[in-house]
Design a protein around this motif. Structure first.
Motif, PDB file in Angstrom:
ATOM      1  N   THR A  47       1.540   6.896 -14.104  1.00 52.74           N
ATOM      2  CA  THR A  47       1.151   8.063 -15.333  1.00 52.74           C
ATOM      3  C   THR A  47       2.278   9.026 -16.005  1.00 52.74           C
ATOM      4  OG1 THR A  47      -0.570   8.109 -13.798  1.00 52.74           O
ATOM      5  CG2 THR A  47      -0.807   9.094 -14.066  1.00 52.74           C
ATOM      6  N   GLN A  48       3.240   9.602 -14.868  1.00 54.49           N
ATOM      7  CA  GLN A  48       3.997  10.807 -15.575  1.00 54.49           C
ATOM      8  C   GLN A  48       4.654  10.320 -16.655  1.00 54.49           C
ATOM      9  OE1 GLN A  48       3.571  13.985 -14.510  1.00 54.49           O
ATOM     10  NE2 GLN A  48       5.625  14.629 -15.556  1.00 54.49           N
ATOM     11  N   TRP A  49       5.043   9.384 -16.135  1.00 52.36           N
ATOM     12  CA  TRP A  49       6.337   8.109 -18.030  1.00 52.36           C
ATOM     13  C   TRP A  49       5.520   7.312 -18.751  1.00 52.36           C
ATOM     14  CZ3 TRP A  49       8.523   8.670 -12.721  1.00 52.36           C
ATOM     15  CH2 TRP A  49       9.407   9.877 -12.267  1.00 52.36           C
ATOM     16  N   ALA A  95       7.242   0.108 -13.260  1.00 49.43           N
ATOM     17  CA  ALA A  95       7.053   1.070 -12.375  1.00 49.43           C
ATOM     18  C   ALA A  95       6.969   0.381 -10.595  1.00 49.43           C
ATOM     19  CB  ALA A  95       5.210   1.885 -12.493  1.00 49.43           C
ATOM     20  N   ALA A  96       6.912  -0.596 -10.827  1.00 49.40           N
ATOM     21  CA  ALA A  96       6.761  -1.447  -9.209  1.00 49.40           C
ATOM     22  C   ALA A  96       8.072  -1.731  -9.316  1.00 49.40           C
ATOM     23  CB  ALA A  96       5.640  -2.463  -9.282  1.00 49.40           C
ATOM     24  N   SER A 133       0.844  -1.657   0.197  1.00 51.11           N
ATOM     25  CA  SER A 133      -0.300   0.241   0.082  1.00 51.11           C
ATOM     26  C   SER A 133       1.431   1.438  -0.226  1.00 51.11           C
ATOM     27  CB  SER A 133      -0.842  -0.496   1.304  1.00 51.11           C
ATOM     28  OG  SER A 133       0.297  -0.143   2.856  1.00 51.11           O
ATOM     29  N   ILE A 134       1.977   1.523   0.748  1.00 49.19           N
ATOM     30  CA  ILE A 134       2.867   2.104   0.685  1.00 49.19           C
ATOM     31  C   ILE A 134       3.432   2.824  -0.550  1.00 49.19           C
ATOM     32  CG2 ILE A 134       5.251   2.818   1.775  1.00 49.19           C
ATOM     33  CD1 ILE A 134       4.709   2.042   4.360  1.00 49.19           C
ATOM     34  N   LEU A 135       3.758   1.399  -1.698  1.00 44.15           N
ATOM     35  CA  LEU A 135       4.504   1.371  -2.481  1.00 44.15           C
ATOM     36  C   LEU A 135       3.522   1.963  -3.819  1.00 44.15           C
ATOM     37  CD1 LEU A 135       7.284  -1.568  -2.684  1.00 44.15           C
ATOM     38  CD2 LEU A 135       7.684   1.080  -2.926  1.00 44.15           C
ATOM     39  N   GLU A 136       1.902   1.840  -3.487  1.00 37.31           N
ATOM     40  CA  GLU A 136       1.396   1.840  -4.833  1.00 37.31           C
ATOM     41  C   GLU A 136       1.079   3.921  -4.907  1.00 37.31           C
ATOM     42  OE1 GLU A 136      -1.517   1.524  -7.552  1.00 37.31           O
ATOM     43  OE2 GLU A 136      -0.528  -0.158  -6.481  1.00 37.31           O
ATOM     44  N   VAL A 137       1.378   4.297  -4.125  1.00 34.26           N
ATOM     45  CA  VAL A 137       0.861   6.356  -4.522  1.00 34.26           C
ATOM     46  C   VAL A 137       2.346   6.428  -5.712  1.00 34.26           C
ATOM     47  CG1 VAL A 137       1.125   8.898  -3.996  1.00 34.26           C
ATOM     48  CG2 VAL A 137      -0.164   6.576  -2.490  1.00 34.26           C
ATOM     49  N   PRO A 138       3.552   5.803  -5.217  1.00 29.91           N
ATOM     50  CA  PRO A 138       4.620   6.135  -6.428  1.00 29.91           C
ATOM     51  C   PRO A 138       4.922   5.463  -7.423  1.00 29.91           C
ATOM     52  CG  PRO A 138       5.827   5.302  -4.263  1.00 29.91           C
ATOM     53  CD  PRO A 138       4.314   5.685  -4.036  1.00 29.91           C
ATOM     54  N   VAL A 139       4.206   4.111  -7.388  1.00 32.24           N
ATOM     55  CA  VAL A 139       3.797   3.307  -9.136  1.00 32.24           C
ATOM     56  C   VAL A 139       3.042   4.620  -9.723  1.00 32.24           C
ATOM     57  CG1 VAL A 139       3.137   1.056  -9.178  1.00 32.24           C
ATOM     58  CG2 VAL A 139       5.290   1.429  -7.433  1.00 32.24           C
ATOM     59  N   ALA A 140       1.742   4.419  -8.825  1.00 34.94           N
ATOM     60  CA  ALA A 140       0.765   4.961 -10.180  1.00 34.94           C
ATOM     61  C   ALA A 140       1.051   6.595 -10.488  1.00 34.94           C
ATOM     62  CB  ALA A 140      -0.515   5.190  -8.684  1.00 34.94           C
ATOM     63  N   PHE A 141       1.696   7.155  -9.772  1.00 32.71           N
ATOM     64  CA  PHE A 141       2.454   8.323 -10.443  1.00 32.71           C
ATOM     65  C   PHE A 141       3.622   8.134 -11.337  1.00 32.71           C
ATOM     66  CE2 PHE A 141       6.172  11.439 -10.756  1.00 32.71           C
ATOM     67  CZ  PHE A 141       5.203  12.460 -10.628  1.00 32.71           C
ATOM     68  N   ALA A 142       4.390   7.003 -11.297  1.00 30.04           N
ATOM     69  CA  ALA A 142       5.236   6.834 -12.207  1.00 30.04           C
ATOM     70  C   ALA A 142       4.823   5.862 -13.632  1.00 30.04           C
ATOM     71  CB  ALA A 142       6.326   5.768 -11.448  1.00 30.04           C
TER      72      ALA A 142
END
Length: 139
Positions: free
Chosen positions: A27-29, A36-37, A16-25
């Motif tokens: 979307t962004q890239w 991403a994960a 759950s902690i990794l989900e936010v930066p993974v979703a950002f990566a």
């Protein structure tokens, strides 16, 4: 059984902690979830190594202004990022989110009291906590 359940809780928390930066990566890239994960988890792992080794490992003697790497991570998250995050949330809820009181089901006196608390009281108290943590040596 306790330690098995503890390991499962740790694993699900890490996901759950990794989900936010993974979703950002993603979307962004425009990366795939697997890429991403993998990259985000690898970066977190590499950044965690110095913190883990600074507790009792080979980096325990390496000090930056009298603190280990782990102590710097702890200080920056607990004494800086959490109060700043709380301040941003209260200011956003009090000023930018105009319908926050309505969505909370408040009206009349309670709505006005809540808005005063969000706009003035809470930010002031959070600033006091932030300044105290910056200028008073944490234990």
């Amino acid at each position: 059984m306790f330690f098995i359940l503890l390991a499962i809780a740790a694993l699900t928390s890490a996901v759950s902690i990794l989900e936010v930066p993974v979703a950002f990566a993603m979307t962004q890239w425009k990366w795939s979830r697997r890429k991403a994960a993998s990259i985000v988890a690898s970066v977190c792992f590499v950044l965690g190594i110095p913190a883990a080794l600074s507790v009792t490992g080979s980096l325990s003697g390496f000090l930056i202004f009298g603190k280990t790497v782990f102590d710097w991570f702890d200080f920056s998250t607990a004494y800086l990022l959490m109060p700043i995050g709380g301040l941003v949330v209260t200011l956003f809820t009090g000023y930018a989110w105009k319908r926050a009181g309505e969505e909370a089901g408040l009206a009349g006196f309670w709505y006005r009291a809540w808005m005063v608390a969000l706009r003035y009281v809470a930010p002031l108290l959070i600033l006091v906590v932030l300044l105290y943590s910056l200028f008073v040596k944490p234990v």
